[in-house]
Scaffold this motif. Structure first.
Motif, PDB file in Angstrom:
ATOM      1  N   ASN A 206     -15.866  12.729  -8.199  1.00  0.00           N
ATOM      2  CA  ASN A 206     -15.058  11.772  -8.369  1.00  0.00           C
ATOM      3  C   ASN A 206     -13.938  11.889  -7.609  1.00  0.00           C
ATOM      4  O   ASN A 206     -13.350  10.569  -6.977  1.00  0.00           O
ATOM      5  CB  ASN A 206     -14.625  11.726 -10.065  1.00  0.00           C
ATOM      6  N   GLN A 207     -13.134  12.881  -7.544  1.00  0.00           N
ATOM      7  CA  GLN A 207     -12.004  12.927  -6.620  1.00  0.00           C
ATOM      8  C   GLN A 207     -12.388  12.665  -5.172  1.00  0.00           C
ATOM      9  O   GLN A 207     -11.578  12.075  -4.729  1.00  0.00           O
ATOM     10  CB  GLN A 207     -11.399  14.357  -6.650  1.00  0.00           C
ATOM     11  N   VAL A 208     -13.326  13.190  -4.640  1.00  0.00           N
ATOM     12  CA  VAL A 208     -13.632  12.935  -3.358  1.00  0.00           C
ATOM     13  C   VAL A 208     -13.864  11.575  -2.761  1.00  0.00           C
ATOM     14  O   VAL A 208     -13.535  10.701  -2.019  1.00  0.00           O
ATOM     15  CB  VAL A 208     -14.987  13.858  -2.892  1.00  0.00           C
ATOM     16  N   VAL A 209     -14.876  10.938  -3.770  1.00  0.00           N
ATOM     17  CA  VAL A 209     -15.255   9.354  -3.862  1.00  0.00           C
ATOM     18  C   VAL A 209     -13.990   8.562  -3.819  1.00  0.00           C
ATOM     19  O   VAL A 209     -13.830   7.658  -2.799  1.00  0.00           O
ATOM     20  CB  VAL A 209     -16.366   9.027  -4.479  1.00  0.00           C
ATOM     21  N   GLY A 210     -13.025   8.749  -4.805  1.00  0.00           N
ATOM     22  CA  GLY A 210     -11.976   8.040  -4.893  1.00  0.00           C
ATOM     23  C   GLY A 210     -10.976   8.187  -3.769  1.00  0.00           C
ATOM     24  O   GLY A 210     -10.648   7.188  -3.385  1.00  0.00           O
ATOM     25  N   LEU A 211     -10.801   9.373  -3.268  1.00  0.00           N
ATOM     26  CA  LEU A 211     -10.022   9.573  -2.222  1.00  0.00           C
ATOM     27  C   LEU A 211     -10.470   8.877  -0.989  1.00  0.00           C
ATOM     28  O   LEU A 211      -9.761   8.321   0.027  1.00  0.00           O
ATOM     29  CB  LEU A 211      -9.708  11.263  -1.949  1.00  0.00           C
ATOM     30  N   PHE A 212     -11.902   8.888  -0.786  1.00  0.00           N
ATOM     31  CA  PHE A 212     -12.520   8.616   0.449  1.00  0.00           C
ATOM     32  C   PHE A 212     -12.320   7.157   0.474  1.00  0.00           C
ATOM     33  O   PHE A 212     -11.979   6.319   1.561  1.00  0.00           O
ATOM     34  CB  PHE A 212     -14.112   8.831   0.574  1.00  0.00           C
ATOM     35  N   THR A 213     -12.680   6.382  -0.717  1.00  0.00           N
ATOM     36  CA  THR A 213     -12.511   4.903  -0.887  1.00  0.00           C
ATOM     37  C   THR A 213     -11.054   4.476  -0.538  1.00  0.00           C
ATOM     38  O   THR A 213     -10.840   3.237   0.116  1.00  0.00           O
ATOM     39  CB  THR A 213     -13.049   4.334  -1.987  1.00  0.00           C
ATOM     40  N   SER A 214     -10.181   5.266  -1.071  1.00  0.00           N
ATOM     41  CA  SER A 214      -8.601   4.719  -0.785  1.00  0.00           C
ATOM     42  C   SER A 214      -8.255   4.969   0.623  1.00  0.00           C
ATOM     43  O   SER A 214      -7.716   3.812   1.320  1.00  0.00           O
ATOM     44  CB  SER A 214      -7.950   5.611  -1.752  1.00  0.00           C
ATOM     45  N   VAL A 215      -8.633   5.890   1.142  1.00  0.00           N
ATOM     46  CA  VAL A 215      -8.370   6.069   2.560  1.00  0.00           C
ATOM     47  C   VAL A 215      -9.080   5.328   3.650  1.00  0.00           C
ATOM     48  O   VAL A 215      -8.395   4.430   4.425  1.00  0.00           O
ATOM     49  CB  VAL A 215      -8.794   7.608   3.063  1.00  0.00           C
ATOM     50  N   ALA A 216     -10.369   4.890   2.939  1.00  0.00           N
ATOM     51  CA  ALA A 216     -11.142   3.956   4.057  1.00  0.00           C
ATOM     52  C   ALA A 216     -10.330   2.506   3.865  1.00  0.00           C
ATOM     53  O   ALA A 216     -10.293   1.598   4.718  1.00  0.00           O
ATOM     54  CB  ALA A 216     -12.503   3.953   3.374  1.00  0.00           C
ATOM     55  N   LEU A 217      -9.916   2.211   2.582  1.00  0.00           N
ATOM     56  CA  LEU A 217      -9.357   0.860   2.345  1.00  0.00           C
ATOM     57  C   LEU A 217      -7.979   0.560   3.217  1.00  0.00           C
ATOM     58  O   LEU A 217      -7.836  -0.318   4.018  1.00  0.00           O
ATOM     59  CB  LEU A 217      -9.098   0.583   0.951  1.00  0.00           C
ATOM     60  N   TRP A 218      -7.310   1.524   3.056  1.00  0.00           N
ATOM     61  CA  TRP A 218      -6.066   1.489   3.367  1.00  0.00           C
ATOM     62  C   TRP A 218      -6.018   1.712   4.950  1.00  0.00           C
ATOM     63  O   TRP A 218      -5.138   1.208   5.721  1.00  0.00           O
ATOM     64  CB  TRP A 218      -5.035   2.659   2.856  1.00  0.00           C
ATOM     65  N   GLY A 219      -6.815   2.447   5.361  1.00  0.00           N
ATOM     66  CA  GLY A 219      -6.966   2.844   6.862  1.00  0.00           C
ATOM     67  C   GLY A 219      -7.515   1.725   7.413  1.00  0.00           C
ATOM     68  O   GLY A 219      -6.880   1.053   8.578  1.00  0.00           O
ATOM     69  N   THR A 220      -8.521   1.006   7.134  1.00  0.00           N
ATOM     70  CA  THR A 220      -9.115  -0.228   7.712  1.00  0.00           C
ATOM     71  C   THR A 220      -8.304  -1.348   7.609  1.00  0.00           C
ATOM     72  O   THR A 220      -7.706  -2.086   8.602  1.00  0.00           O
ATOM     73  CB  THR A 220     -10.276  -0.704   6.728  1.00  0.00           C
ATOM     74  N   SER A 221      -7.312  -1.637   6.317  1.00  0.00           N
ATOM     75  CA  SER A 221      -6.279  -2.557   6.279  1.00  0.00           C
ATOM     76  C   SER A 221      -5.296  -2.326   7.393  1.00  0.00           C
ATOM     77  O   SER A 221      -4.958  -3.304   8.184  1.00  0.00           O
ATOM     78  CB  SER A 221      -5.880  -2.431   4.720  1.00  0.00           C
ATOM     79  N   MET A 222      -4.498  -1.215   7.221  1.00  0.00           N
ATOM     80  CA  MET A 222      -3.570  -1.042   8.290  1.00  0.00           C
ATOM     81  C   MET A 222      -3.983  -1.003   9.554  1.00  0.00           C
ATOM     82  O   MET A 222      -3.094  -1.703  10.694  1.00  0.00           O
ATOM     83  CB  MET A 222      -3.058   0.292   8.111  1.00  0.00           C
ATOM     84  N   SER A 223      -5.223  -0.725  10.159  1.00  0.00           N
ATOM     85  CA  SER A 223      -5.750  -0.712  11.502  1.00  0.00           C
ATOM     86  C   SER A 223      -5.861  -2.291  11.849  1.00  0.00           C
ATOM     87  O   SER A 223      -5.690  -2.659  12.887  1.00  0.00           O
ATOM     88  CB  SER A 223      -6.945   0.195  11.417  1.00  0.00           C
ATOM     89  N   CYS A 224      -6.502  -2.935  10.756  1.00  0.00           N
ATOM     90  CA  CYS A 224      -6.758  -4.377  11.069  1.00  0.00           C
ATOM     91  C   CYS A 224      -5.639  -5.286  11.548  1.00  0.00           C
ATOM     92  O   CYS A 224      -5.463  -5.906  12.318  1.00  0.00           O
ATOM     93  CB  CYS A 224      -7.654  -4.843  10.059  1.00  0.00           C
ATOM     94  N   ILE A 225      -4.800  -5.088  10.596  1.00  0.00           N
ATOM     95  CA  ILE A 225      -3.520  -5.770  10.523  1.00  0.00           C
ATOM     96  C   ILE A 225      -2.859  -5.333  11.722  1.00  0.00           C
ATOM     97  O   ILE A 225      -2.238  -6.373  12.478  1.00  0.00           O
ATOM     98  CB  ILE A 225      -2.612  -5.566   9.464  1.00  0.00           C
ATOM     99  N   ALA A 226      -2.499  -4.220  12.304  1.00  0.00           N
ATOM    100  CA  ALA A 226      -1.830  -3.628  13.404  1.00  0.00           C
ATOM    101  C   ALA A 226      -2.503  -4.079  14.551  1.00  0.00           C
ATOM    102  O   ALA A 226      -1.888  -4.641  15.657  1.00  0.00           O
ATOM    103  CB  ALA A 226      -1.670  -2.058  13.278  1.00  0.00           C
TER     104      ALA A 226
END
Length: 324
Positions: A206-226
């Motif tokens: 649960n911790q790994v999947v939760g961390l992975f989805t959060s990092v993927a979302l924030w990373g993709t979002s920030m990269s896309c916008i930037a």
């Protein structure tokens, strides 16, 4: 969304603790401050509902606003209304209750957690498709109408919601499968972390999947916008066209301000959550994440967007004058 809720129902039907009643700590509000906090939170909630629903109605009714940019934006106030409704009414209900009397059913907790995570995820995905729309409008203005057709608008809108709905359902599904050894929610509201912390089983997955989805979302979002704004800036600088630069500044500044507010509120809540000494401040920050952006978004777009501002200014002149 229906598929995800059906999946939740099938998983919970096979469990013996779905009727479990959970104790939710909520916010610690003193007796003296209960009424001011309640009134302030209620007024903010009413403003969020009226302003965001008003923008949705305005865009739906006014044909001049039936453009891809505003159709994409329409998803943002809709998401704000849903996200705030999941959080604020429950908080208002618990303000005058003692901490020992604040309860929520397991099923209601799962539904609330789903709505909360879907709100935070879709806020990023909606802003990403809005950034793409601005990129096409500024960097490929001659092809804008051929690219941003009604079909493309529907596809991008559906994609933004699907990306939010499906992963959240998977992450929460992993938490629902766990058995429980606790019945206390330490946060002001239910979320995925609160659900899997009810269990004494191995929570590594649960911790790994939760961390992975959060990092993927924030990373993709920030990269896309930037990346989008970097390309827009390069095109504006190379063109040397003052009109294009002015258009980019006006249309992109509003979007960027909204994104930075969501990013700032989210990061503040996450950082404070990592420091147990600031647990109460972290709870307040987590609540403000679902209040501040939802309240500021209609103000920012209403004041900064030329078409919406002009329409609002014309309202008194649209009234019929009754001759004496």
């Amino acid at each position: 969304m229906a598929y995800c809720f059906c999946g939740f129902a099938r998983v919970m039907e096979n469990r013996t603790d779905t009727n479990q009643i959970l104790k939710i700590e909520g916010l610690r509000v003193t007796y003296q401050s209960a009424y001011p906090v309640f009134i302030l939170l209620l007024l903010v909630y009413l403003f969020i509902m009226v302003s965001n629903i008003g923008l949705i109605a305005l865009i739906s009714v006014e044909k001049a606003l039936h453009k891809p940019m505003y159709l994409f934006f329409c998803n943002l106030p809709l998401n704000d209304v849903l996200g705030t409704t999941v959080v604020v009414p429950a908080l208002l209900k618990d303000i005058f209750r003692e901490e020992s009397d604040r309860y929520i059913s397991y099923v209601a907790c799962v539904i609330q957690a789903y709505g909360i995570h879907m709100f935070s995820t879709s806020a990023h995905t909606i802003l990403m498709i809005m950034a793409f729309d601005r990129y096409v409008a500024i960097c490929n203005p001659l092809r804008y109408n051929s690219i941003m057709t009604n079909k493309m608008v529907v596809k991008l809108t559906a994609l933004a919601w699907v990306i939010a709905i499906v992963p959240v359902g998977i992450v929460l599904g992993l938490s629902i499968r766990l058995s429980h050894c606790s019945s206390t929610i330490s946060n002001p509201f239910c979320d995925n972390a609160s659900l899997f912390k009810l269990s004494c089983e191995n929570l590594l997955v649960n911790q790994v999947v939760g961390l992975f989805t959060s990092v993927a979302l924030w990373g993709t979002s920030m990269s896309c916008i930037a990346l989008t704004y970097l390309k827009i800036a390069v095109v504006c600088v190379k063109s040397g066209n003052s009109a294009l630069q002015s258009k980019a500044m006006k249309t992109c500044s509003t979007h960027l301000i909204v994104y930075l507010i969501i990013l700032g509120c989210g990061m503040t809540a996450i950082i404070l959550h990592r420091f147990p000494a600031y647990a109460e401040l972290g709870k307040v920050a987590s609540v403000l994440f679902y209040v501040i952006p939802c309240a500021l978004n209609p103000i920012i777009y209403g004041l900064q967007t030329k078409e919406i501002r002009q329409w609002l200014q014309q309202i008194p002149w649209k009234r019929k004058v009754i001759p004496e």
